[in-house]
Write a protein that holds these residues in place. Structure first.
Motif, short mmCIF file in Angstrom:
data_model
loop_
_atom_site.label_atom_id
_atom_site.label_comp_id
_atom_site.label_asym_id
_atom_site.label_seq_id
_atom_site.Cartn_x
_atom_site.Cartn_y
_atom_site.Cartn_z
N GLU A 65 0.82 -1.20 0.00
CA GLU A 65 0.00 0.00 0.00
C GLU A 65 0.86 1.26 0.00
O GLU A 65 1.91 1.31 0.67
CB GLU A 65 -0.91 0.02 1.24
CG GLU A 65 -2.00 -1.03 1.22
CD GLU A 65 -3.06 -0.71 0.18
OE1 GLU A 65 -3.57 0.42 0.17
OE2 GLU A 65 -3.37 -1.61 -0.63
N PRO A 66 0.44 2.29 -0.74
CA PRO A 66 1.14 3.59 -0.64
C PRO A 66 1.05 4.13 0.78
O PRO A 66 -0.02 4.11 1.39
CB PRO A 66 0.35 4.48 -1.62
CG PRO A 66 -0.37 3.53 -2.52
CD PRO A 66 -0.65 2.31 -1.72
N GLY A 67 2.15 4.57 1.30
CA GLY A 67 2.19 5.07 2.67
C GLY A 67 2.64 4.04 3.68
O GLY A 67 2.82 4.36 4.85
N ALA A 68 2.82 2.77 3.23
CA ALA A 68 3.33 1.75 4.14
C ALA A 68 4.82 1.95 4.36
O ALA A 68 5.51 2.55 3.53
CB ALA A 68 3.06 0.35 3.58
N ARG A 69 5.31 1.45 5.48
CA ARG A 69 6.72 1.62 5.80
C ARG A 69 7.59 0.90 4.77
O ARG A 69 7.36 -0.28 4.46
CB ARG A 69 7.00 1.08 7.20
CG ARG A 69 8.48 1.09 7.58
CD ARG A 69 8.69 0.76 9.03
NE ARG A 69 8.22 1.83 9.89
CZ ARG A 69 8.40 1.85 11.21
NH1 ARG A 69 9.03 0.86 11.80
NH2 ARG A 69 7.95 2.86 11.93
N LEU A 70 8.56 1.60 4.24
CA LEU A 70 9.45 1.01 3.24
C LEU A 70 10.46 0.09 3.92
O LEU A 70 10.98 0.39 5.00
CB LEU A 70 10.18 2.12 2.47
CG LEU A 70 9.29 3.06 1.66
CD1 LEU A 70 10.15 4.12 0.97
CD2 LEU A 70 8.49 2.28 0.62
N LYS A 71 10.72 -1.05 3.28
CA LYS A 71 11.70 -2.00 3.79
C LYS A 71 12.65 -2.39 2.68
O LYS A 71 12.30 -2.38 1.50
CB LYS A 71 10.99 -3.25 4.34
CG LYS A 71 10.16 -2.98 5.59
CD LYS A 71 9.64 -4.27 6.19
CE LYS A 71 8.88 -4.00 7.49
NZ LYS A 71 8.41 -5.26 8.11
N ASP A 72 13.86 -2.73 3.09
CA ASP A 72 14.88 -3.08 2.11
C ASP A 72 14.62 -4.45 1.49
O ASP A 72 14.86 -4.67 0.31
CB ASP A 72 16.27 -3.06 2.76
CG ASP A 72 16.66 -1.66 3.23
OD1 ASP A 72 16.16 -0.70 2.63
OD2 ASP A 72 17.44 -1.56 4.18
#
Length: 549
Positions: free
Chosen positions: A165-172
């Motif tokens: 989802e847009p706005g979810a926490r980005l992860k590597d």
């Protein structure tokens, strides 16, 4: 392990999905079982783990003879000689899909096979469309195990980016899920997912296709085969009479043996009468009964009035989690086409409304229950539990009182209670050392409690920092134009609708032209020679006519 309240929500979601699918063709959904051995845990020499087991029964391979191609990764985990090989090597015939719950176990039946799930710590059930299911399971990659050779054997499915989802926490790292098994229908699929790979699945096969009646309490399949793998006491909601009989047997055995195991530990024992309860439900149950978690079983059973209250309240407490209020607030699917969406509404409802003292810093205690605590001296730190309380106390005059929760750590079952009174010396296993703890509401992006808090969906929990980064423009309404000092509103540009109305007005309108002498238009004079008040030019002031009198 997910407790009964979580499985009740899972079962409700599956039933709602099946009913929704049924609405269009007016034919009950048909499905078949799919298992993915490539995702199953292997265990270690020190800690062996069995993810998969099977009860073949009277089933034979000839019932579903059509062979299918087997993935090389599944072949490695479930070779030709392994029990249950037919589940991946043959085309399984579809059959009616149904779901049942008993304690901490959930069963899905389709065709000749029933999938019984023991969901472990992070196991969950998701319903998704058939197209989403095929897209997610189309690519499998090595898992997240730090050992590369083991990660290559413990495969995971790569979730496409469009499910983030847009706005979810980005992860590597990539978004991966471990799908252990699924029931696949024409338009939808029900999948069993477990981030930690601790969940266990048991397949019960039958020569005849499963029917809804097989998943009803008391049926031969229910009684003899469906739940036989892990056993367990009767279910408090669907087998109430048998559960009460099991409780009475425990009561008699405790009195005869003078067993002094703390009641909280008994409620968390898998083979006890407390089917479906875990640390959360056991802690909240004892809170509602004003019972200390460390009370010995013998003390509870020896007090006839207390045991009667315990016996009457337990089935009512369990029915809370199949009530319409609970299922509507916590058991519905999120309003999204993304199967991995985080249902924040359901999660907040569960934490605020259906978690009392377990991992909560404070609790709203109903007035009558608060008065019960006070009358027994349980809120007085100088009082000893079980002795008469003679100190004066003020009854709670409000609908509820807010009380702090005490945390008493234990290596197996942590204690959460509002009781401050001292346990008597006869309670040898009592905990007195209190420790600080964080409220479950402050867990952030960690999985916690309830049917909406699992690693796979928390990946899509919105992150305020990420939302702020993505936000474009300024907050609020557009700024008003600067004042010019002139009266009235600034002139707005004509809209297309107004322009068309103006264009529709005829260009030649009858106009008034004076045909009299200008002198005749001068105000008349009165008899005294004074000028009279000018008369209105139009018929009335309120309804002006275009033409003069």
């Amino acid at each position: 392990m997910p407790e009964f309240q979580v499985l009740a929500a899972f079962g409700h979601r599956v039933k709602q999905a099946l009913k929704k699918i049924f609405q269009k063709p007016k034919k009950w959904p048909q499905g078949y079982l799919v298992v993915f051995p490539r995702t199953w845990a292997e265990g270690t020499a020190r800690k062996p783990h069995e993810t998969f087991s099977i009860d073949v029964g009277d089933y034979t391979d000839s019932l579903e003879p059509i062979p299918v191609k087997v993935s090389e990764y599944d072949e490695e985990k479930l070779p030709t000689t392994a029990p249950g090989r037919y589940l991946i090597g043959q085309k399984l015939a579809p059959g009616p899909v149904h779901v049942a719950i008993r304690g901490k176990h959930l069963a899905l039946c389709a065709g000749h096979h029933a999938l019984v799930c023991r969901l472990g710590l992070e196991g969950s059930i998701l319903v998704m469309t058939r197209s989403d299911y095929e897209e997610v399971t189309s690519v499998c990659v090595p898992g997240n195990n730090p050992n590369k050779s083991k990660a290559a054997r413990l495969r995971s499915f790569l979730v496409p980016e469009r499910f983030v989802e847009p706005g979810a926490r980005l992860k590597d790292e990539d978004f991966k899920v471990n799908i252990l098994a699924a029931v696949v229908m024409e338009t939808h699929a029900i999948v069993v997912i477990d981030y930690s790979r601790i969940a266990q699945i048991h397949v019960v096969s039958s020569a005849r296709k499963f029917e809804k009646a097989d998943l009803r309490p008391g049926s031969e399949m229910w009684r003899d085969r469906l739940w036989a793998k892990w056993g367990g006491a009767p279910d408090w909601v669907y087998e109430t009479d048998a559960a009460l009989a099991s409780l009475d047997e425990w009561h008699a055995s405790v009195l005869s043996s003078e067993q002094r195991t703390p009641i909280l530990d008994v409620l968390n024992t898998s083979d006890s009468f407390a089917s479906g309860l875990g640390q959360h439900m056991a802690s909240d149950l004892l809170f509602e009964l004003a019972v200390h978690p460390d009370m010995p079983s013998f003390d509870l059973c020896a007090d006839a009035a207390l045991y009667a209250r315990f016996r009457n309240h337990l089935p009512n407490f369990m029915r809370t989690f199949v009530s319409a209020s609970y299922l509507e607030r916590c058991g519905l699917a999120a309003n999204s086409s993304n199967p991995f969406i985080f249902n924040e509404h359901s999660h907040n409802n569960f934490i605020r409304g259906f978690v009392k003292v377990y991992r909560k810093a404070k609790v709203h205690v109903p007035a009558n229950l608060y008065n019960s605590y006070q009358s027994q001296g349980l809120l007085d730190p100088d009082h000893i539990i079980g002795t008469p309380y003679l100190q004066p106390w003020d009854p709670a005059g409000y609908t509820y009182k807010v009380a702090p929760v005490r945390f008493l750590p234990d290596k197996n079952n942590n204690r959460y209670t509002i009781i401050c009174a001292q346990p008597p010396e006869t309670w040898e296993s009592a905990h007195t050392q209190e420790a600080p703890f964080d409220d479950v509401s402050n867990a952030g992006f960690s999985s916690t409690l309830g049917p909406a808090s699992f690693v796979e969906v928390l990946r899509n929990k919105l992150d305020p920092e990420e939302i702020a980064r993505l936000r474009q423009g300024k907050r609020g309404r557009p700024r008003k134009p600067q004042r010019t000092g002139n009266r009235g509103r600034p002139k707005n540009p004509l809209t297309l609708k107004v322009k068309r109305r103006i264009e529709a007005i005829p260009l030649s309108l009858p106009r008034y032209t004076s045909t009299v002498d200008e002198k005749e238009n001068e105000p008349p004079e009165s008899d005294e020679g004074e000028a009279l008040e000018p008369q209105p030019r139009y018929r009335t002031r309120s309804t002006r006519s275009r033409y003069p009198l």
